[in-house]
Design an enzyme around this catalytic site. Structure first.
Site, PDB file in Angstrom:
ATOM      1  N   HIS A  19       0.845  -1.193   0.000  1.00  0.00           N
ATOM      2  CA  HIS A  19       0.000   0.000   0.000  1.00  0.00           C
ATOM      3  C   HIS A  19       0.878   1.240   0.000  1.00  0.00           C
ATOM      4  O   HIS A  19       2.112   1.152  -0.046  1.00  0.00           O
ATOM      5  CB  HIS A  19      -1.002  -0.028   1.158  1.00  0.00           C
ATOM      6  CG  HIS A  19      -0.385  -0.085   2.522  1.00  0.00           C
ATOM      7  ND1 HIS A  19       0.318   0.951   3.062  1.00  0.00           N
ATOM      8  CD2 HIS A  19      -0.361  -1.075   3.452  1.00  0.00           C
ATOM      9  CE1 HIS A  19       0.740   0.628   4.270  1.00  0.00           C
ATOM     10  NE2 HIS A  19       0.353  -0.609   4.526  1.00  0.00           N
ATOM     11  N   CYS A 127      -6.680 -22.836  29.355  1.00  0.00           N
ATOM     12  CA  CYS A 127      -7.864 -23.690  29.388  1.00  0.00           C
ATOM     13  C   CYS A 127      -7.523 -24.963  28.640  1.00  0.00           C
ATOM     14  O   CYS A 127      -7.249 -24.919  27.433  1.00  0.00           O
ATOM     15  CB  CYS A 127      -9.056 -22.994  28.736  1.00  0.00           C
ATOM     16  SG  CYS A 127     -10.424 -24.151  28.494  1.00  0.00           S
ATOM     17  N   LYS A 303      -6.879   8.938   8.011  1.00  0.00           N
ATOM     18  CA  LYS A 303      -5.976   7.856   8.371  1.00  0.00           C
ATOM     19  C   LYS A 303      -6.122   6.759   7.325  1.00  0.00           C
ATOM     20  O   LYS A 303      -7.222   6.526   6.831  1.00  0.00           O
ATOM     21  CB  LYS A 303      -6.433   7.321   9.730  1.00  0.00           C
ATOM     22  CG  LYS A 303      -5.418   6.548  10.463  1.00  0.00           C
ATOM     23  CD  LYS A 303      -5.921   6.386  11.908  1.00  0.00           C
ATOM     24  CE  LYS A 303      -4.979   5.568  12.722  1.00  0.00           C
ATOM     25  NZ  LYS A 303      -4.873   4.181  12.421  1.00  0.00           N
TER      26      LYS A 303
END
Ligand code: MSP
Length: 671
Positions: A19, A127, A303
């Site tokens: 980008h 867990c 942004k």
């Protein structure tokens, strides 16, 4: 002045496509390297892709590919992008390449041999049902796993720690003794205060996933992705006998090694990287010369978001306007080192003013006048007889200033100085008025003026070449000059007494360097280039009726945009951050998964979603998703009811989930 110059960009994560932010760093590094090439320095530019880590492993799983197949495909996009922007790195490193893996392990061994690592453990909740670590915010009161409704256990994962705390004083001394090590100054100050605040030892290995460089001697561990990534600057130059090693670290040589990085990753480069190198046995003198942090870009004042990124495709811009126009705007409009805005309207204004009217026009006028007043033969005038009114004084000072500014990475200033010369030359044409001399029949004066302008343009073609290399060569062709031919030790920069033109060579064919657009054409181009406001995904109503799903999907980018809605209509949709706590297949429904999603409510929600053709249930556990939380419940029969919808896009066998940053708390509202 250094004779050897090594410049690097960050290596980019391959879970994204190139980008404008990536293009910015890469183009800046390429321009600086090209400047050093025309100065006759031996120079080398490195870029590449960062291909390990959990983020990539997950992105590959989401794409339904093996991590290696995924990174190979995605890194190709970066490799192919840079030539489109006229960026020509000398090397492109992939962190999954054997040359990198082997030397990264070598660096690790050196750190370990010097006592820089120790085996320890970090602690968190675990867990057993989920086979995963949990943080406090994942758990119900009493440390109960919401999915298994059982208390979790405190588990320790073995990890290697790097002794970062012990590096504090040495790092502070480094910053003090080498004030240039981190630039710009304001960023340097931030790093210094961070380190002064104290450092903690850093966990640099993982045992809970496999996609990384194996730790030598303990293959149950893979290296922390930043240890592996930072090492690329060193591994890319090969082993001690490799001639590329001359670039860095090379003792007793006139060498400069610069890492260009965005401000977001300065800490990794300015704190961890020197600490790793020092721990590996390198000395302060071996460290890179400078870590230079540039600022962040916004686009048209906003942004850069993922959705905008797609719209502001640097490759598309380069194809529409030519790479040089994009390069010019990136490097001229944004002060290097500070945040800045990539504004499409300003781009068009700079195109008109600086590129077409100042530089392009100077070339066109000069060539036009030469054709008209000397019959197209560039006049033969001895250097001593050129018009020193233009070539000396201010112009000499600007040529020298631009060189200093390039050396200091004040790229925008170097460009400003260069274009100031073009502006002075334009004023000179008006003021020297060769047409008046021609009318008087003073051919000698006409020849001096035109030879002076041709000389100034030849020199400018060198000075603009780091920023607009393609146009620099076009300029030279029109001026009848050979393409720039760089070579070690051959300094092409204009200097006192240097002369660019051969005398009397034929001009090339003239053509506008930067063709101008009329207002309508400019508007049309702007409309084509400017990012469109993001279009929301189609509403569930437009999801194909045959898809029994609680997943919002768009199967095609050509789906017509739904009718406009008011802000109130938008806020009526309750979009929330969810964390998938459990996930299972639905018997006899091969498209459906039954998820239990933590939305910050006392109990996880049951959501039935048409995700099963893309995702294995275990691939979703722990993922953050975006949920429509106030959708009316949907009854699938046999007691199966969905209480929400997970947002995604794509065909049912290649879905992409709408995601949100890992630090967004479950239940947070999106607006
Ligand atoms: N893989 C790490 C870097 C490892 S280097 C040893 C990484 N990769 S990244 O793909 O996220 O790229 C980060 C770099 O892209 C930034 O440091 C910066 O160079 C560039 N940019 C990303 N977004 C940007 C802007 N909005 N503006 C300017 N540059 C930006 O971090």
């Amino acid at each position: 002045m250094p004779t050897r110059f090594y410049i690097t960009t960050p290596i980019y994560y391959v879970n994204d496509v190139p980008h404008l932010g990536h293009a910015y760093t890469t183009v800046a590094a390429d321009a600086v390297r090209r400047y050093h090439l025309v100065r006759g320095h031996e120079s080398r530019m490195l870029t590449g892709t960062d291909e390990h880590g959990l983020k990539i492993e997950r992105a590959a799983a989401e794409a339904g590919k093996t991590p290696q197949a995924f990174v190979d495909e995605m890194s190709g996009r970066f490799r192919d992008a840079w030539p489109v922007l006229s960026a020509r790195p000398d090397d492109f490193i992939h962190t999954t390449e054997p040359r990198h893996v082997a030397l990264t392990q070598e660096l690790w061994r050196r750190v370990e041999a010097n006592g820089g690592l120790y085996l320890g453990a970090y602690e968190d909740w675990y867990c057993v049902g989920c086979e995963s670590f949990k943080t406090d915010k994942d758990l119900l009161p009493g440390n109960v796993c919401p999915m298994h409704q059982k208390p979790v256990e405190k588990v320790r994962e073995e990890t290697y720690f790097f002794r970062l705390e012990a590096a504090q004083q040495r790092l502070l001394a480094l910053y003090r003794d080498r004030p240039d090590f981190i630039q710009p100054e304001s960023r340097r100050n931030e790093v210094v205060s961070f380190v002064e605040g104290g450092l903690k030892d850093l966990s640099v290995s993982r045992t809970s996933f496999r996609w990384g460089v194996p730790v030598p001697g303990n293959p149950a561990h893979v290296m922390y992705v930043w240890f592996d990534a930072l090492a690329n600057y060193w591994t890319a130059l090969g082993g001690p006998d490799d001639p590329r090693r001359e670039f860095w670290p090379a003792k007793g040589r006139d060498t400069r090694a610069v890492h260009l990085v965005g401000k977001d990753i300065l800490r990794f480069h300015a704190v961890y990287w020197p600490a790793f190198l020092l721990a590996a046995g390198f000395t302060e003198d071996d460290l890179p010369s400078q870590i230079f942090a540039h600022g962040f870009l916004t686009v048209d004042g906003q942004k850069m978001s993922k959705s905008l990124r797609n719209a502001v495709d640097p490759l598309r811009l380069a194809r529409e306007l030519g790479p040089d126009v994009l390069r010019y705007q990136l490097l001229r409009a944004i002060a290097f080192g500070q945040d800045g805005d990539f504004d499409h309207k300003a781009l068009m204004a700079n195109y008109r003013a600086d590129l077409a009217n100042t530089l392009g026009n100077l070339l066109q006028r000069t060539l036009g006048l030469t054709t008209k007043l000397t019959g197209g033969r560039p006049p033969r005038v001895a250097t001593a007889d050129l018009d020193h009114e233009l070539l000396d004084g201010q112009v000499r000072a600007l040529e020298a200033a631009a060189a200093v500014q390039w050396d200091r990475l004040e790229i925008h200033r170097a460009i400003e100085s260069t274009w100031a010369i073009a502006a002075l030359a334009n004023q000179y044409v008006d003021h020297a008025a060769p047409w008046t001399a021609a009318k008087r029949g003073d051919q000698a004066r006409v020849d001096v003026i035109l030879a002076t302008l041709l000389e100034a343009l030849g020199r400018l073609s060198v000075m603009v070449s780091p920023v607009i290399p393609g146009k620099a060569d076009e300029m030279r062709a029109q001026l009848g000059l050979p393409p720039l031919s760089t070579g070690v030790g051959r300094d092409l920069w204009p200097h006192e007494g240097s002369q660019e033109r051969y005398r009397g060579e034929a001009l090339g064919a003239a053509a506008p360097l930067f063709p101008t657009f009329d207002k309508d054409a400019e508007q049309a181009l702007l409309e084509k280039l400017m990012p469109k406001p993001a279009t929301p995904d189609p509403s569930p109503a437009s999801t194909p009726a045959s898809t029994p799903t609680s997943t919002s999907t768009s199967t095609s980018t050509t789906t017509p945009a739904p009718a406009e809605i008011t802000y109130d209509q938008f806020t009526a949709v309750d979009l929330r951050v969810g964390v998938v706590m459990a996930c299972e297949r639905v018997p006899r429904k091969d498209k459906l998964l039954r998820l239990r999603v933590d939305l910050g409510e006392p109990e996880p929600r049951v959501i039935v979603a048409g995700l099963a053709q893309t995702f294995a249930p275990e691939a979703l556990v722990g993922r953050r998703v975006v949920v429509v939380a106030n959708l009316a419940p949907r009854d699938f029969g046999k007691g199966l009811v969905s209480h929400g919808m997970v947002l995604a896009t794509g065909p049912s066998d290649a879905l992409r989930l709408a995601t949100i940053g890992d630090d967004a708390a479950p239940g947070s509202r999106l607006r």
